[in-house]
Design an enzyme around this catalytic site. Structure first.
Site, PDB file in Angstrom:
ATOM      1  CD  GLU A 163      26.701  46.742  31.789  1.00 46.10           C
ATOM      2  OE1 GLU A 163      27.314  46.402  32.801  1.00 46.10           O
ATOM      3  OE2 GLU A 163      25.492  46.489  31.605  1.00 46.10           O
ATOM      4  CG  HIS A 231      32.061  44.986  32.436  1.00 49.68           C
ATOM      5  ND1 HIS A 231      31.773  44.835  33.778  1.00 49.68           N
ATOM      6  CD2 HIS A 231      30.908  45.391  31.846  1.00 49.68           C
ATOM      7  CE1 HIS A 231      30.490  45.129  33.989  1.00 49.68           C
ATOM      8  NE2 HIS A 231      29.945  45.470  32.834  1.00 49.68           N
ATOM      9  CB  CYS A 348      35.151  45.914  39.303  1.00 50.88           C
ATOM     10  SG  CYS A 348      35.458  44.690  38.045  1.00 50.88           S
TER      11      CYS A 348
HETATM   12  O1  SUG Z   1      28.052  43.573  36.804  1.00 54.81           O
HETATM   13  N1  SUG Z   1      28.731  41.458  39.519  1.00 54.81           N
HETATM   14  C1  SUG Z   1      29.087  42.611  38.728  1.00 54.81           C
HETATM   15  C2  SUG Z   1      30.584  42.766  38.642  1.00 54.81           C
HETATM   16  C3  SUG Z   1      30.976  44.053  37.993  1.00 54.81           C
HETATM   17  C4  SUG Z   1      32.420  44.128  37.683  1.00 54.81           C
HETATM   18  N2  SUG Z   1      32.745  45.378  37.113  1.00 54.81           N
HETATM   19  C5  SUG Z   1      33.697  45.586  36.176  1.00 54.81           C
HETATM   20  N3  SUG Z   1      34.168  44.623  35.443  1.00 54.81           N
HETATM   21  N4  SUG Z   1      34.116  46.810  35.980  1.00 54.81           N
HETATM   22  C6  SUG Z   1      28.477  42.532  37.324  1.00 54.81           C
HETATM   23  O2  SUG Z   1      28.446  41.444  36.756  1.00 54.81           O
HETATM   24  C7  SUG Z   1      27.164  39.983  40.727  1.00 54.81           C
HETATM   25  C8  SUG Z   1      25.938  40.105  41.564  1.00 54.81           C
HETATM   26  C9  SUG Z   1      25.424  38.774  42.054  1.00 54.81           C
HETATM   27  O3  SUG Z   1      25.508  37.775  41.363  1.00 54.81           O
HETATM   28  O4  SUG Z   1      24.902  38.738  43.190  1.00 54.81           O
HETATM   29  C10 SUG Z   1      27.464  41.270  39.925  1.00 54.81           C
HETATM   30  O5  SUG Z   1      26.579  42.050  39.699  1.00 54.81           O
END
Ligand code: SUG
Length: 417
Positions: A163, A231, A348
């Site tokens: 990731e 994460h 993020c």
């Molecule tokens: O991968 N949300 C992302 C958020 C990513 C956050 N990134 C870090 N922590 N660096 C994920 O979970 C939600 C999409 C939706 O539900 O429509 C989403 O993909």
């Protein structure tokens, strides 16, 4: 110019919507099927970049990916019109905005060949994110194409989930000097998936030609993943000498800190005790999903989302820390609510790359004039709102495609179409 840290933010794409796609990401589940506001979301992202520029930081961007993901749907033997709603949502996500998941980056001073290495993340755990890497890789290959300074790698094979930089921290005296790279993996998350696998990070460390003496692999606490820290950057963040983390972030905190301080003796560890801020409050407020940065005035600054100010235990902790002259000297607040509602905070939204800006394709670097230009395009072209039931509406789909084309034109990046 010498090596500096550049934050590359993902521009929020015109298909931004709330489909509840990420198991283990509590905000994504909580806001599933809400109406999203792509235009407001993208403008919030631009204002965050502007605030960073005004702090004196170097800022770059990544452009949104093509949506619908026609190619991916074709590989699955379907099209947007024919796909069932779940698959359709997976093909329409704007999730590449969270650039911290784009790649893992090892700066040049840490690698054996003196180049900055980037490995695009395979993001294989979540279907909607698993197809991001193709377009991300294409973009990294343009932005960092100067092979004298950069080595851009394809994804780790999908047997092992990766990731990207969301699970990576680097401790160093100064960005341009050698550092200790810390790779945080998950083994189990109780009811939720552990998205970052140890084998993926070991592969990346080998590919990036890191010195094993300055490389650490650390297990994220199962409790943190189970509480919604999908994460590691939801419970910890590092910048230069400072590691800022929740007490419950790591499975074996004592062992990790012992190892880290023997390899990096000038470590300044700033811990938030669970008794002061619960894991739940930390995750709800995204206190740690902050950008921890060193602006030119040298005062370590934490850039937090509005939600941190609104969470009493978190705001009180920050005030106490500032009053006590702790390692964090300044707190800035940004409004990224549209992204936050899908579990994406200030950290993020950005990928950190230590580089000489002159070696990066300038089309990916921004100043305020360029941000103004993007603001015009987004205000004109981005949908105002999207309900998840509209995702196959042909008019919306054409607007989304045209909006991205207009943005690429404004950035002179039409080759990425
Ligand atoms: O991968 N949300 C992302 C958020 C990513 C956050 N990134 C870090 N922590 N660096 C994920 O979970 C939600 C999409 C939706 O539900 O429509 C989403 O993909």
């Amino acid at each position: 110019m010498s090596l500096v840290e550049i934050n590359f933010d993902g521009v929020v794409g015109p298909s931004h919507n709330y489909a509840g796609l990420s198991l283990g990401n509590l905000a994504s589940a909580r806001n599933a099927r809400q109406v999203s506001h792509p235009r407001a979301a993208a403008l919030q992202g631009l204002e965050k970049m502007r605030a960073n520029l005004r702090l004196g930081l170097h800022q770059g961007l990544f452009v949104p990916q093509p949506r619908p993901a026609h190619q991916w749907l074709a590989e699955l033997g379907t099209t947007l019109e024919r796909a069932e709603p779940g698959l359709r949502a997976n093909a329409m996500s704007a999730s590449s905005m969270w650039a911290a998941n784009a790649a893992t980056v090892s700066p040049a001073p840490d690698t054996a060949d003196g180049r900055t290495h980037l490995t695009v993340a395979n993001l294989r755990t979540m279907p909607h994110r698993s197809h991001e890497w193709h377009a991300t890789l294409a973009q990294l290959r343009v932005a960092f194409r100067d092979e004298r300074h950069f080595a851009v790698h394809g994804p780790v094979p999908p047997a092992f989930g990766d990731e990207g930089a969301a699970n990576f921290m680097r401790l160093t005296e100064q960005h341009g000097q050698p550092g200790v790279e810390v790779f945080v993996y998950g083994l189990s998350g109780g009811p939720f998936p552990a998205r970052q696998h140890l084998e993926a990070f070991k592969a990346i460390a080998r590919r990036h030609r890191l010195d094993p003496e300055r490389t650490l692999f650390v297990q994220q606490s199962e409790e943190a993943i189970a509480a919604g820290a999908f994460h590691n950057d939801v419970v910890a963040v590092a910048n230069e000498r400072v590691l800022f983390a929740h007490e419950r972030a790591f499975e074996d905190k004592g062992g990790f800190l012992g190892e880290l301080s023997s390899r990096f003796p000038s470590l300044e560890y700033v811990e938030v005790a669970a008794a002061e801020v619960s894991l739940d409050d930390a995750i709800r407020s995204y206190l740690f999903n902050a950008q921890l940065v060193t602006p030119p005035d040298g005062r370590t600054t934490l850039i937090v989302p509005e939600e941190a100010r609104e969470t009493p235990s978190v705001w009180a902790w920050l005030q106490r820390h500032l009053a006590g002259n702790g390692a964090i000297r300044r707190v800035e607040v940004v409004d990224v609510r549209q992204s936050m509602a899908n579990g994406g905070g200030p950290a993020c939204l950005r990928l950190r790359v230590v580089a000489d800006p002159a070696t990066v394709d300038p089309r990916f670097l921004v100043d305020e004039v360029k941000l103004d230009r993007l603001k015009d395009v987004i205000s004109r072209e981005w949908p105002e709102s999207i309900h998840p039931d509209e995702l196959a509406d042909p008019r919306l789909v054409s607007q989304i495609e045209a909006a991205r084309t207009a943005l690429l034109g404004a950035l002179d990046l039409s080759e990425l179409r």
